[in-house]
Design an enzyme around this catalytic site. Structure first.
Site, mmCIF file in Angstrom:
data_model
loop_
_atom_site.group_PDB
_atom_site.id
_atom_site.type_symbol
_atom_site.label_atom_id
_atom_site.label_comp_id
_atom_site.label_asym_id
_atom_site.label_seq_id
_atom_site.Cartn_x
_atom_site.Cartn_y
_atom_site.Cartn_z
ATOM 1 N N SER A 12 16.028 13.476 51.895
ATOM 2 C CA SER A 12 17.171 14.240 52.349
ATOM 3 C C SER A 12 18.369 13.365 52.721
ATOM 4 O O SER A 12 19.444 13.886 53.044
ATOM 5 C CB SER A 12 16.770 15.085 53.562
ATOM 6 O OG SER A 12 16.368 14.271 54.648
ATOM 7 N N LYS A 38 24.088 9.563 58.124
ATOM 8 C CA LYS A 38 23.596 10.880 57.722
ATOM 9 C C LYS A 38 23.970 11.909 58.784
ATOM 10 O O LYS A 38 23.936 11.619 59.980
ATOM 11 C CB LYS A 38 22.075 10.794 57.559
ATOM 12 C CG LYS A 38 21.377 12.039 57.072
ATOM 13 C CD LYS A 38 19.878 11.734 56.932
ATOM 14 C CE LYS A 38 19.095 12.892 56.354
ATOM 15 N NZ LYS A 38 17.659 12.525 56.149
ATOM 16 N N SER A 45 12.328 10.583 53.033
ATOM 17 C CA SER A 45 13.765 10.804 52.847
ATOM 18 C C SER A 45 14.633 9.560 52.846
ATOM 19 O O SER A 45 15.832 9.648 52.573
ATOM 20 C CB SER A 45 14.276 11.787 53.908
ATOM 21 O OG SER A 45 13.738 13.076 53.667
#
Length: 393
Positions: free
Chosen positions: A109, A32, A133
């Site tokens: 996210s 990420k 997330s």
């Protein structure tokens, strides 16, 4: 599987080979875009964030750990802006494709990481979980995913949001890969002994959509056979929405404090929903913050009571499957609130939680979560392996 699913940050794709001979040799992973990779700007999902910031010269702890174990990094993945999102739609970089639920969001996210693993582009991927997330995209994309015990994993080189809730997590499509990666990240072998008591969080099942609760019944029955003793309990006596309100109070305040200097000097561009969260964090009265901190203490006490050693709790990871992409804010905001009602215990109490895939509503994945005592992360991974074996029996 084609890689044209919009999971990776725009621009040249980074690739770093893992150390040969390690326990994760032969595996690929993505990170990420909150994790530092040496020589690559950390974008944070917002095109203004890297401006004026030095390019990292060292890998984050999580990236370095996977590389040292032999896994090969194949790219950095899209995230909701500075991880302030739960659905996976990014105004700057777009929305990664959820191959398990076409036309629907991947969840955020950690959207790009989950999408890339679900599509088979990489074997595992790093995400972060503050308010859900990793857990939410795991449910929406049909993946194994873990939110570790808060403070268990070194977050050095990971862009923070709300430090008292932030964790590093990871995804996998199958339990064997999930266990290999988890053993390395947790620094311990996955045990063979399993818990012997199971709690079914009846308030959480009652809160989820009826078809989700029904779809998860076979998994709960299988989990009961794997664990043994089972009983029903209310997880949040004050109310799931009360726990959610506490998390929605504490997290934006911390996020504002994390980014306030950047907001002051850079006046960055944001999607409205992200800007609104930061503004609300800046305006939260001290009395509301004090109430939320007390509710966090109550939640922690409740989870300690429910989860002594040898006991796990199960609940729906999300109250519904992945929503459609591109819906208006008036539709999305209530959905975000409902998701938080089933995820708030993670940030409030800090217990480890693993999403187990294996159920669907109308062909769309929904996950069953298991939560254990603080520090029981590896035991939850062992339960995930046992559940996969039981499913194939």
């Amino acid at each position: 599987m084609t890689e044209d699913i919009g999971a990776f940050v725009p621009g040249p794709r980074v690739r770093i080979e893992g150390q040969p001979g390690g326990p994760l040799s032969g595996l690929t992973f993505a990170a990420k875009d909150l994790f530092d990779v040496a020589g690559v700007p950390t974008g944070g999902g917002n095109h203004d964030w890297p401006t004026g910031r030095p390019v990292p010269t060292r890998h984050s702890w999580a990236v370095q750990t996977l590389l040292d174990a032999g896994a090969t990094l194949i790219g950095k993945t899209i995230t909701d802006e500075v991880s302030l999102g739960i659905l996976g739609e990014n105004a700057f970089d777009g929305t990664p494709v959820n191959v398990r639920a076409p036309g629907r969001v991947p969840g955020g996210s950690s959207s790009g990481s989950a999408a890339a693993v679900a599509a088979g582009i990489c074997d595992t991927a790093l995400g972060t979980d503050t308010g859900g997330s990793v857990r939410v995209p795991s449910s929406f994309c049909g993946l194994y995913g873990i939110r570790p015990t808060h403070g268990r994993i070194d977050t050095t080189g990971m862009l923070p949001q709300a430090p008292t809730s932030d964790t590093t997590g990871w995804f996998a499509r199958d339990a064997a890969t999930f266990a290999r990666v988890s053993s390395v990240m947790l620094g311990e072998a996955i045990p063979t002994a399993l818990p012997n008591k199971l709690i079914v969080a009846v308030d959480a099942f009652g809160f989820a959509d009826p078809d989700v609760a029904e779809a998860l019944k076979p998994m709960v029955e299988r989990l009961t056979m794997v664990i043994g003793g089972v009983r029903e309990e209310i997880m949040a006596p004050q109310g799931l929405s009360v726990w959610a309100r506490a998390q929605r109070t504490l997290q934006p305040v911390e996020a504002y404090n994390t980014f306030k200097d950047w907001l002051d000097t850079g006046n960055p561009r944001f999607a409205f929903s992200v800007a609104k969260a930061l503004v609300m964090g800046s305006l939260t009265p001290p009395a509301e913050q004090s109430w939320a901190a007390l509710m966090r203490q109550e939640a922690r006490g409740r989870m300690r009571y429910l989860l002594p050693a040898g006991t796990i709790l199960c609940l729906p990871t999300t109250p519904f499957p992945a929503p459609l992409r591109g819906q208006p804010l008036s539709v999305l905001d209530p959905l975000r609130d409902r998701i938080t009602c089933l995820c708030a215990q993670g940030g409030l109490a800090g217990h480890p939680q693993v999403n187990l895939p294996g159920a669907a509503v109308g062909g769309l994945p929904v996950g069953l979560s298991i939560i254990g005592a603080r520090g029981s992360d590896a035991t939850l991974v062992a339960v995930a392996q046992a559940m996969e074996r039981a499913a194939g029996a």
